[in-house]
Design an enzyme around this catalytic site. Structure first.
Site, PDB file in Angstrom:
ATOM      1  N   ASN A  36      -9.630  -5.846   3.120  1.00 23.07           N
ATOM      2  CA  ASN A  36      -9.108  -5.250   1.888  1.00 23.07           C
ATOM      3  C   ASN A  36      -9.833  -3.919   1.670  1.00 23.07           C
ATOM      4  OD1 ASN A  36      -8.267  -4.642  -0.676  1.00 23.07           O
ATOM      5  ND2 ASN A  36      -8.899  -6.588  -1.597  1.00 23.07           N
ATOM      6  N   ARG A  44      -4.582  -5.968   3.438  1.00 24.77           N
ATOM      7  CA  ARG A  44      -3.932  -5.855   2.141  1.00 24.77           C
ATOM      8  C   ARG A  44      -3.365  -4.441   2.001  1.00 24.77           C
ATOM      9  NH1 ARG A  44      -6.391  -7.069  -3.486  1.00 24.77           N
ATOM     10  NH2 ARG A  44      -4.501  -6.935  -4.680  1.00 24.77           N
ATOM     11  N   HIS A  96       0.097  -7.246  -8.023  1.00 21.91           N
ATOM     12  CA  HIS A  96      -0.696  -8.495  -8.013  1.00 21.91           C
ATOM     13  C   HIS A  96       0.066  -9.636  -7.336  1.00 21.91           C
ATOM     14  CE1 HIS A  96      -2.582  -6.955 -12.032  1.00 21.91           C
ATOM     15  NE2 HIS A  96      -3.420  -6.698 -11.038  1.00 21.91           N
ATOM     16  N   ARG A 132      -5.591   0.627 -19.621  1.00 19.28           N
ATOM     17  CA  ARG A 132      -4.210   1.125 -19.485  1.00 19.28           C
ATOM     18  C   ARG A 132      -3.364   0.702 -20.680  1.00 19.28           C
ATOM     19  NH1 ARG A 132      -3.092  -1.286 -13.650  1.00 19.28           N
ATOM     20  NH2 ARG A 132      -5.326  -1.489 -13.361  1.00 19.28           N
ATOM     21  N   GLU A 189      -6.933 -14.069  -3.672  1.00 15.34           N
ATOM     22  CA  GLU A 189      -5.990 -13.168  -3.000  1.00 15.34           C
ATOM     23  C   GLU A 189      -6.193 -13.169  -1.484  1.00 15.34           C
ATOM     24  OE1 GLU A 189      -6.982  -9.995  -5.850  1.00 15.34           O
ATOM     25  OE2 GLU A 189      -4.836  -9.887  -6.257  1.00 15.34           O
TER      26      GLU A 189
END
Ligand code: AMP
Length: 402
Positions: free
Chosen positions: A7, A91, A180, A241, A385
């Site tokens: 990743n 990823r 995600h 955000r 993940e």
């Protein structure tokens, strides 16, 4: 299969070697501050001594070189030779609408990922760097790309289109993509196991709540809607955000404060969300919780708004899926914040959801936090993940051999 998961971030590389047969981790670790001062390498084998060292790491190529040496080192190594590693799973943040599942990376696939870089100009080029570095040091090993966006490629057109001229979808590929994906997919599968039902027969809402947050409706194991959109700025408010806002606000702030569009976008990405709404108290739910329980109005405003926004998505997914069997919380906030889970569950009483306050307070890892009489089960499931990527690698390699 032994699968190495990679990743890559702009200055980091996280890795994990997984035996997929029994889903055990053989070794995990990371490289930090690649290309700069304060480089750091952490190597943590499950059976063996963890070690870490400060080391200057020139670039991602050097990181992979150090990694393969450590993996095969007579003292620290976990494999005798790199041939024991069956595949490397990378990823990749954006697969556009070209990748609906993980794929074995050949020249054509890599070209497509390069094209998708327009949609993720910061992330995809770094992901490609990791792929090239691994190809250099493991030229004979199968490389697989797994995409954050691919799980959401099952969304129907009515969910992914924006109400703007259709030509922008056709020509510029402007649509909702969602992110995600690995987390939502992993958590949905774990939730089906907790429900003790085949995933094909379930309706699940997965709430990935962390610094970035997205809420997904998973029907029969497939994503049918998700809160993020063309970019990860959309949906519910997050750490810094804004989530979705009226686009006219961008023009209005730019005009009132004599700012460029880029400057306003910077506010929406980095100074909004929990941070902005708490009047710059914090973007971290740990800090906000400590203040919330003391009655701090800034913390209460921010966390209540977050809970309200997530509740609205969950409510809308009742309509989208024609009911819900389970709601599952995951990621940094979802797994650890008793308060955010409580504020959301309390708002869902109208759907016959009851909430076990004691179970919620005592969550460690996977847990059930709905009451025994609840019409919908509510769970907490730690996301993984990397394991999701390893599972996708197995599927991609198996499919490529057919
Ligand atoms: P993630 O992006 O999934 O790594 O989530 C990171 C965020 O999780 C942090 O910024 C915190 O807001 C939140 N978090 C982590 N640990 C806790 C905790 N023990 N209690 C509440 N929030 C937490």
């Amino acid at each position: 299969m032994k699968v190495l998961v990679i990743n890559c971030g702009s200055s980091s590389l996280k890795f994990r070697l997984i035996e997929t047969e029994n889903e055990t981790v053989i070794v995990k670790g990371l490289f930090e501050r690649i290309g700069g001062e304060g480089g750091h390498f952490v190597y943590n084998p499950t059976s063996g001594e963890k070690y870490e060292k400060d080391i200057f790491i020139k670039d991602h190529y050097e990181a992979v070189n150090i990694l393969v040496s450590a993996l095969t080192d007579p003292e620290t190594g976990v494999v005798k030779s790199l041939d024991e590693i069956d595949a490397v799973g990378h990823r990749i943040v954006h697969g556009g609408d070209k990748f609906s599942h993980a794929v074995v990376l050949d020249d054509a696939a890599i070209k497509e990922i390069e094209k998708c870089a327009d949609l993720a100009p910061i992330h995809n080029p770094v992901n490609l760097l990791g792929i090239r570095a691994c190809m250099k040091y493991m030229p004979d090993t199968i490389m697989v790309g797994a995409f954050d966006t691919s799980f959401h490629q099952t969304m129907p057109e009515e969910a992914y289109l924006y109400g703007i001229p259709y030509e922008y979808y056709k020509n510029e590929r402007i649509r909702r993509y969602g992110f995600h994906g690995m987390s939502h997919e992993y958590v949905a599968h774990e939730t089906a196991k907790l429900l003790n039902r085949p995933i094909e027969e379930t309706k699940i809402v997965t709430c990935h709540i962390g610094n970035g947050t997205s809420i997904t409706a998973v029907k029969g194991g497939k994503s049918v809607d998700t809160s993020m959109g063309f970019t990860p700025l959309a949906g519910v408010l997050m750490g810094t955000r804004s989530g979705g806002i009226d686009p006219e606000i961008v023009k209005y702030i730019a005009k009132q404060e004599n700012k460029s569009v880029q400057e306003v976008m910077d506010i929406l990405n980095n100074k909004s969300g929990l941070y902005g709404l708490s009047d710059y108290l914090s973007s971290d739910v740990r800090d906000l919780t400590a203040e919330y329980v003391k009655g701090n109005e800034n913390a209460k405003r921010a966390l209540n708004r977050l809970a309200y926004a997530i509740t609205k998505y969950i409510g809308s997914y009742f309509a989208v899926m024609g009911g819900i069997d389970a709601i599952t919380f995951t990621a940094g906030v979802g797994e650890n914040s008793w308060l955010v889970r409580k504020l959301i569950c309390e708002r869902l009483g109208g759907f016959g959801i009851t909430f076990d306050e004691k179970a919620n307070d005592e969550v460690r890892g996977t847990a059930t936090i709905s009451g025994p009489d609840s019409k919908v089960k509510v769970f907490v499931v730690p996301t993984d993940e990397e394991m999701s990527i390893a599972r996708q690698v197995v599927q991609a390699v198996t499919a490529s051999k057919k």
